[in-house]
Scaffold this motif. Structure first.
Motif, short mmCIF file in Angstrom:
data_model
loop_
_atom_site.label_atom_id
_atom_site.label_comp_id
_atom_site.label_asym_id
_atom_site.label_seq_id
_atom_site.Cartn_x
_atom_site.Cartn_y
_atom_site.Cartn_z
N GLN A 87 -54.55 -6.90 -44.33
CA GLN A 87 -53.74 -5.94 -43.58
C GLN A 87 -52.27 -6.13 -43.89
O GLN A 87 -51.52 -5.16 -44.01
N LYS A 88 -51.85 -7.38 -44.05
CA LYS A 88 -50.45 -7.67 -44.36
C LYS A 88 -50.13 -7.38 -45.82
O LYS A 88 -49.05 -6.91 -46.15
N TYR A 89 -51.09 -7.69 -46.71
CA TYR A 89 -50.91 -7.50 -48.15
C TYR A 89 -52.05 -6.65 -48.69
O TYR A 89 -53.04 -7.17 -49.19
N PRO A 90 -51.96 -5.30 -48.60
CA PRO A 90 -53.06 -4.42 -48.99
C PRO A 90 -53.50 -4.58 -50.44
O PRO A 90 -54.65 -4.30 -50.78
N GLU A 91 -52.62 -5.07 -51.30
CA GLU A 91 -52.99 -5.22 -52.70
C GLU A 91 -54.09 -6.27 -52.91
O GLU A 91 -54.78 -6.27 -53.93
N LEU A 92 -54.28 -7.16 -51.94
CA LEU A 92 -55.35 -8.17 -52.03
C LEU A 92 -56.72 -7.59 -51.70
O LEU A 92 -57.74 -8.16 -52.06
#
Length: 121
Positions: A87-92
């Motif tokens: 949620q914090k880093y959508p690229e993951l």
């Protein structure tokens, strides 16, 4: 403003902001004694980890040791942490669209919802 840690001559430690690196040290707020700057602590060798990917997490009852409570609790915690990270880093998160076809010509690159099948000819 620069934030520094200070210690006075009587042993009190405190944190204070100063205008520049060459500014005078502030007096101790507890006893008004002279102070000196402390060295900042440096952490070397630590690195962040994204944890287990969704592909590495168990997908069957057998993979959780037959539903062992401790195993399920462990993987639930891992999945919750991963969800917060995504949620914090959508690229993951990667491509989470459902797979529609994964055999034949789609073996190497599965057809996902929203893809144009004509692109695989």
């Amino acid at each position: 403003m620069i934030l520094y840690d200070f210690r006075c001559s009587t042993g009190h430690e405190f944190e204070a902001a100063v205008a520049s690196m060459s500014a005078d040290n502030p007096a101790c707020p507890a006893c008004d004694a002279n102070t000196r700057r402390l060295f900042s602590r440096i952490n070397l060798g630590n690195s962040a980890s994204a944890g287990h990917s969704r592909e590495e997490m168990p997908r069957s009852w057998q993979a959780t040791d037959g539903g062992d409570r401790d195993t399920i609790r462990h993987w639930h915690k891992q999945a919750s942490q991963r969800e917060k990270l995504e949620q914090k880093y959508p690229e993951l998160a990667g491509d989470r669209r459902p797979v529609l076809a994964h055999e034949g010509r789609f073996h190497d690159k599965p057809l996902r919802a929203g893809d144009n099948p004509g692109d695989w000819t």
